[in-house]
Motif scaffolding. Structure first.
Motif, PDB file in Angstrom:
ATOM      1  N   THR A  41      73.540  50.358  47.156  1.00 12.15           N
ATOM      2  CA  THR A  41      74.247  49.836  48.323  1.00 12.15           C
ATOM      3  C   THR A  41      74.545  48.349  48.163  1.00 12.15           C
ATOM      4  N   HIS A  42      73.635  47.601  47.534  1.00  9.25           N
ATOM      5  CA  HIS A  42      73.921  46.187  47.279  1.00  9.25           C
ATOM      6  C   HIS A  42      75.085  46.037  46.299  1.00  9.25           C
ATOM      7  N   GLY A  43      75.158  46.931  45.327  1.00  8.81           N
ATOM      8  CA  GLY A  43      76.295  46.921  44.414  1.00  8.81           C
ATOM      9  C   GLY A  43      77.599  47.204  45.137  1.00  8.81           C
ATOM     10  N   ASP A  99      91.307  36.672  56.575  1.00  2.31           N
ATOM     11  CA  ASP A  99      91.048  37.999  57.129  1.00  2.31           C
ATOM     12  C   ASP A  99      89.532  38.204  57.276  1.00  2.31           C
ATOM     13  N   PRO A 100      89.007  38.352  58.492  1.00  7.74           N
ATOM     14  CA  PRO A 100      87.565  38.499  58.675  1.00  7.74           C
ATOM     15  C   PRO A 100      87.068  39.938  58.496  1.00  7.74           C
ATOM     16  N   LEU A 101      87.962  40.895  58.303  1.00  5.36           N
ATOM     17  CA  LEU A 101      87.558  42.298  58.246  1.00  5.36           C
ATOM     18  C   LEU A 101      86.611  42.622  57.090  1.00  5.36           C
ATOM     19  N   PRO A 102      86.841  42.151  55.851  1.00 16.50           N
ATOM     20  CA  PRO A 102      85.894  42.497  54.778  1.00 16.50           C
ATOM     21  C   PRO A 102      84.474  42.004  55.048  1.00 16.50           C
ATOM     22  N   GLN A 103      84.346  40.781  55.565  1.00 20.85           N
ATOM     23  CA  GLN A 103      83.012  40.269  55.860  1.00 20.85           C
ATOM     24  C   GLN A 103      82.354  41.065  56.982  1.00 20.85           C
ATOM     25  N   ALA A 104      83.128  41.478  57.971  1.00 17.65           N
ATOM     26  CA  ALA A 104      82.573  42.276  59.064  1.00 17.65           C
ATOM     27  C   ALA A 104      82.124  43.647  58.565  1.00 17.65           C
ATOM     28  N   LEU A 105      82.909  44.259  57.684  1.00 17.67           N
ATOM     29  CA  LEU A 105      82.520  45.551  57.125  1.00 17.67           C
ATOM     30  C   LEU A 105      81.256  45.444  56.279  1.00 17.67           C
ATOM     31  N   ILE A 106      81.160  44.393  55.481  1.00 15.60           N
ATOM     32  CA  ILE A 106      79.981  44.210  54.636  1.00 15.60           C
ATOM     33  C   ILE A 106      78.751  43.949  55.497  1.00 15.60           C
ATOM     34  N   LEU A 107      78.888  43.130  56.523  1.00 19.38           N
ATOM     35  CA  LEU A 107      77.752  42.859  57.409  1.00 19.38           C
ATOM     36  C   LEU A 107      77.284  44.131  58.101  1.00 19.38           C
ATOM     37  N   THR A 108      78.214  44.946  58.569  1.00 17.89           N
ATOM     38  CA  THR A 108      77.857  46.218  59.185  1.00 17.89           C
ATOM     39  C   THR A 108      77.166  47.131  58.183  1.00 17.89           C
ATOM     40  N   SER A 109      77.666  47.164  56.963  1.00 15.19           N
ATOM     41  CA  SER A 109      77.066  47.994  55.926  1.00 15.19           C
ATOM     42  C   SER A 109      75.662  47.522  55.566  1.00 15.19           C
ATOM     43  N   ILE A 110      75.440  46.218  55.553  1.00 12.59           N
ATOM     44  CA  ILE A 110      74.101  45.686  55.265  1.00 12.59           C
ATOM     45  C   ILE A 110      73.113  46.127  56.331  1.00 12.59           C
TER      46      ILE A 110
END
Length: 112
Positions: A36-38, A66-77
């Protein structure tokens, strides 16, 4: 920079797959965590670093980030942290009940 990120992603995926293929339940859990970290690094690398102003109301700028990638990664973390902690609790309860974390022995003991 992208070369180093790609190498880090490759190492995380390689070690994660190696750990998932072992017999120990704890190593399997750690392997899924590394996978998941990968994926988080892969999402960050694929979205590329963009420069510009923050997308706030009332701020005039030519280019916005675009803030969407960071928001998706934070949610995934957050989700992967919850799933990993749930797996650790399941592994602990299985070890308490069956006395082993070896997957081959766990498969044999469920028939008893």
């Amino acid at each position: 920079m992208e070369l180093y990120m790609s190498l880090a992603i490759g190492v995380l995926f390689t070690v994660g797959v190696y750990l998932v293929l072992t017999k120990s339940l704890l190593r399997i859990i750690l392997g899924t965590s590394l996978l998941t970290h990968g994926v988080h690094l892969l999402l960050l690398t694929m979205s590329r670093l963009k420069t510009g102003a923050a997308p706030l109301l009332g701020q005039e700028a030519d280019v916005y980030v675009d803030p969407l990638p960071q928001a998706l990664i934070l949610t995934s973390i957050v989700i992967s942290f919850g799933v990993t902690s749930f797996f650790f609790v399941l592994a602990y309860k299985a070890y308490q009940k069956l006395g082993t974390d070896d997957m081959e022995q766990l498969r044999g003991k469920e028939d008893e």
